[in-house]
Write a protein that holds these residues in place. Structure first.
Motif, PDB file in Angstrom:
ATOM      1  N   LYS A   1       0.796  -1.228   0.000  1.00 62.36           N
ATOM      2  CA  LYS A   1       0.000   0.000   0.000  1.00 62.36           C
ATOM      3  C   LYS A   1       0.829   1.278   0.000  1.00 62.36           C
ATOM      4  N   LYS A   2       2.079   1.201   0.469  1.00 62.88           N
ATOM      5  CA  LYS A   2       2.871   2.422   0.568  1.00 62.88           C
ATOM      6  C   LYS A   2       4.183   2.344  -0.216  1.00 62.88           C
ATOM      7  N   LEU A   3       5.064   1.425   0.169  1.00 60.40           N
ATOM      8  CA  LEU A   3       6.414   1.395  -0.398  1.00 60.40           C
ATOM      9  C   LEU A   3       6.402   1.188  -1.912  1.00 60.40           C
ATOM     10  N   SER A   4       5.693   0.190  -2.370  1.00 63.28           N
ATOM     11  CA  SER A   4       5.681  -0.090  -3.815  1.00 63.28           C
ATOM     12  C   SER A   4       4.922   0.971  -4.610  1.00 63.28           C
ATOM     13  N   GLN A   5       4.163   1.814  -3.924  1.00 62.33           N
ATOM     14  CA  GLN A   5       3.382   2.860  -4.588  1.00 62.33           C
ATOM     15  C   GLN A   5       4.109   4.205  -4.643  1.00 62.33           C
ATOM     16  N   LEU A   6       5.309   4.279  -4.087  1.00 57.67           N
ATOM     17  CA  LEU A   6       6.071   5.528  -4.123  1.00 57.67           C
ATOM     18  C   LEU A   6       6.423   5.884  -5.565  1.00 57.67           C
ATOM     19  N   PRO A   7       6.533   7.180  -5.861  1.00 56.74           N
ATOM     20  CA  PRO A   7       6.866   7.607  -7.219  1.00 56.74           C
ATOM     21  C   PRO A   7       8.166   6.973  -7.729  1.00 56.74           C
ATOM     22  N   SER A   8       8.118   6.444  -8.931  1.00 55.84           N
ATOM     23  CA  SER A   8       9.274   5.899  -9.657  1.00 55.84           C
ATOM     24  C   SER A   8       9.817   4.574  -9.130  1.00 55.84           C
ATOM     25  N   VAL A   9       9.197   3.956  -8.141  1.00 55.55           N
ATOM     26  CA  VAL A   9       9.701   2.673  -7.645  1.00 55.55           C
ATOM     27  C   VAL A   9       9.451   1.602  -8.687  1.00 55.55           C
ATOM     28  N   ARG A  10      10.536   0.975  -9.139  1.00 55.05           N
ATOM     29  CA  ARG A  10      10.431  -0.095 -10.128  1.00 55.05           C
ATOM     30  C   ARG A  10      10.535  -1.462  -9.459  1.00 55.05           C
ATOM     31  N   GLU A  11      11.450  -1.576  -8.485  1.00 50.13           N
ATOM     32  CA  GLU A  11      11.711  -2.878  -7.863  1.00 50.13           C
ATOM     33  C   GLU A  11      12.159  -2.667  -6.430  1.00 50.13           C
ATOM     34  N   VAL A  12      11.696  -3.545  -5.536  1.00 50.40           N
ATOM     35  CA  VAL A  12      12.107  -3.517  -4.137  1.00 50.40           C
ATOM     36  C   VAL A  12      12.541  -4.914  -3.742  1.00 50.40           C
ATOM     37  N   THR A  13      13.726  -5.011  -3.161  1.00 49.58           N
ATOM     38  CA  THR A  13      14.211  -6.264  -2.600  1.00 49.58           C
ATOM     39  C   THR A  13      14.347  -6.065  -1.103  1.00 49.58           C
ATOM     40  N   SER A  14      13.641  -6.892  -0.337  1.00 53.81           N
ATOM     41  CA  SER A  14      13.617  -6.735   1.114  1.00 53.81           C
ATOM     42  C   SER A  14      14.461  -7.803   1.787  1.00 53.81           C
ATOM     43  N   SER A  15      15.257  -7.378   2.752  1.00 56.28           N
ATOM     44  CA  SER A  15      16.055  -8.296   3.560  1.00 56.28           C
ATOM     45  C   SER A  15      15.659  -8.097   5.013  1.00 56.28           C
ATOM     46  N   VAL A  16      15.229  -9.185   5.660  1.00 58.27           N
ATOM     47  CA  VAL A  16      14.780  -9.121   7.052  1.00 58.27           C
ATOM     48  C   VAL A  16      15.949  -9.426   7.971  1.00 58.27           C
ATOM     49  N   VAL A  17      16.121  -8.597   8.991  1.00 57.89           N
ATOM     50  CA  VAL A  17      17.190  -8.792   9.963  1.00 57.89           C
ATOM     51  C   VAL A  17      16.815  -9.961  10.875  1.00 57.89           C
ATOM     52  N   MET A  18      17.725 -10.952  10.979  1.00 61.97           N
ATOM     53  CA  MET A  18      17.506 -12.089  11.875  1.00 61.97           C
ATOM     54  C   MET A  18      17.964 -11.767  13.291  1.00 61.97           C
ATOM     55  N   SER A  19      19.136 -11.166  13.411  1.00 68.30           N
ATOM     56  CA  SER A  19      19.632 -10.770  14.728  1.00 68.30           C
ATOM     57  C   SER A  19      20.563  -9.582  14.558  1.00 68.30           C
ATOM     58  N   GLN A  20      20.645  -8.812  15.610  1.00 74.19           N
ATOM     59  CA  GLN A  20      21.477  -7.622  15.588  1.00 74.19           C
ATOM     60  C   GLN A  20      22.793  -7.921  16.304  1.00 74.19           C
ATOM     61  N   VAL A  21      23.895  -7.666  15.629  1.00 75.78           N
ATOM     62  CA  VAL A  21      25.216  -7.905  16.199  1.00 75.78           C
ATOM     63  C   VAL A  21      25.777  -6.622  16.796  1.00 75.78           C
ATOM     64  N   LYS A  22      25.572  -5.516  16.119  1.00 72.57           N
ATOM     65  CA  LYS A  22      26.076  -4.226  16.595  1.00 72.57           C
ATOM     66  C   LYS A  22      25.132  -3.137  16.128  1.00 72.57           C
ATOM     67  N   ASN A  23      24.862  -2.194  17.016  1.00 67.50           N
ATOM     68  CA  ASN A  23      24.035  -1.044  16.675  1.00 67.50           C
ATOM     69  C   ASN A  23      24.530   0.130  17.504  1.00 67.50           C
ATOM     70  N   THR A  24      25.238   1.027  16.883  1.00 65.43           N
ATOM     71  CA  THR A  24      25.752   2.183  17.592  1.00 65.43           C
ATOM     72  C   THR A  24      25.633   3.415  16.726  1.00 65.43           C
ATOM     73  N   GLY A  25      25.390   4.509  17.357  1.00 64.08           N
ATOM     74  CA  GLY A  25      25.417   5.788  16.664  1.00 64.08           C
ATOM     75  C   GLY A  25      26.673   6.555  17.042  1.00 64.08           C
ATOM     76  N   THR A  26      27.553   5.890  17.784  1.00 61.38           N
ATOM     77  CA  THR A  26      28.772   6.529  18.268  1.00 61.38           C
ATOM     78  C   THR A  26      29.803   6.574  17.147  1.00 61.38           C
ATOM     79  N   LEU A  27      30.218   7.775  16.798  1.00 58.99           N
ATOM     80  CA  LEU A  27      31.202   7.937  15.738  1.00 58.99           C
ATOM     81  C   LEU A  27      32.623   7.738  16.264  1.00 58.99           C
TER      82      LEU A  27
END
Length: 161
Positions: free
Chosen positions: A128-154
């Motif tokens: 209803k939303k993502l595939s209907q965005l302007p100019s979207v031709r193809e979407v490939t989705s990858s689902v995260v199984m587990s998170q190993v690292k997530n930081t916003g620290t530079l």
């Protein structure tokens, strides 16, 4: 490209402390740096004025809020003309499920980070939303199984004196 600023060791310490805990008061930060609050405040103000410190916020735990699924969606656009890409960029800003959006060079035009409660929600969001965005031709989705690292620290180790 923006020119990198030169920061001294105190500036780097300020940035490291604020990345670790953005709720520190100027007094607490000054104590950790063994300095008085007025010069500490001036340094923080300068870092804000120079655009290094952008904003202060809290990181929320998506799973604790029922957002159990993270998806990276690779998007190929049908066209790259200015009007179409502007329309895509404008519409993507309106989707709260999309946390991050990057325009890329290479085989993929756009990379999205999306959080949703479950796969049923994502299926509806996709059709209803993502595939209907302007100019979207193809979407490939990858689902995260587990998170190993997530930081916003530079990493600040590369910054010279």
């Amino acid at each position: 490209m923006q020119k990198a600023v030169t920061l001294d060791h105190i500036d780097r310490q300020i940035l490291n402390h604020l990345q670790a805990d953005g709720s520190l008061s100027i007094s607490e930060l000054a104590d950790r740096l063994a300095m008085t609050p007025p010069p500490c405040w001036r340094r923080v103000r300068r870092l804000k004025d120079e655009g290094i410190l952008k904003r202060q916020s809290w990181h929320l735990d998506p799973v604790a809020l029922g957002l159990n699924v993270t998806i990276y969606a690779s998007v190929k656009l049908a066209t790259h003309d200015s009007d179409a890409t502007t329309a895509f960029r404008t519409r993507i800003q309106t989707l709260p499920e999309v946390l991050e959006c990057y325009v890329l060079l290479g085989n993929i035009d756009v990379l999205l980070k999306i959080v949703v409660p479950d796969m049923r929600y994502y299926e509806e969001f996709f059709y209803k939303k993502l595939s209907q965005l302007p100019s979207v031709r193809e979407v490939t989705s990858s689902v995260v199984m587990s998170q190993v690292k997530n930081t916003g620290t530079l990493p600040l180790t590369h910054l010279s004196l």
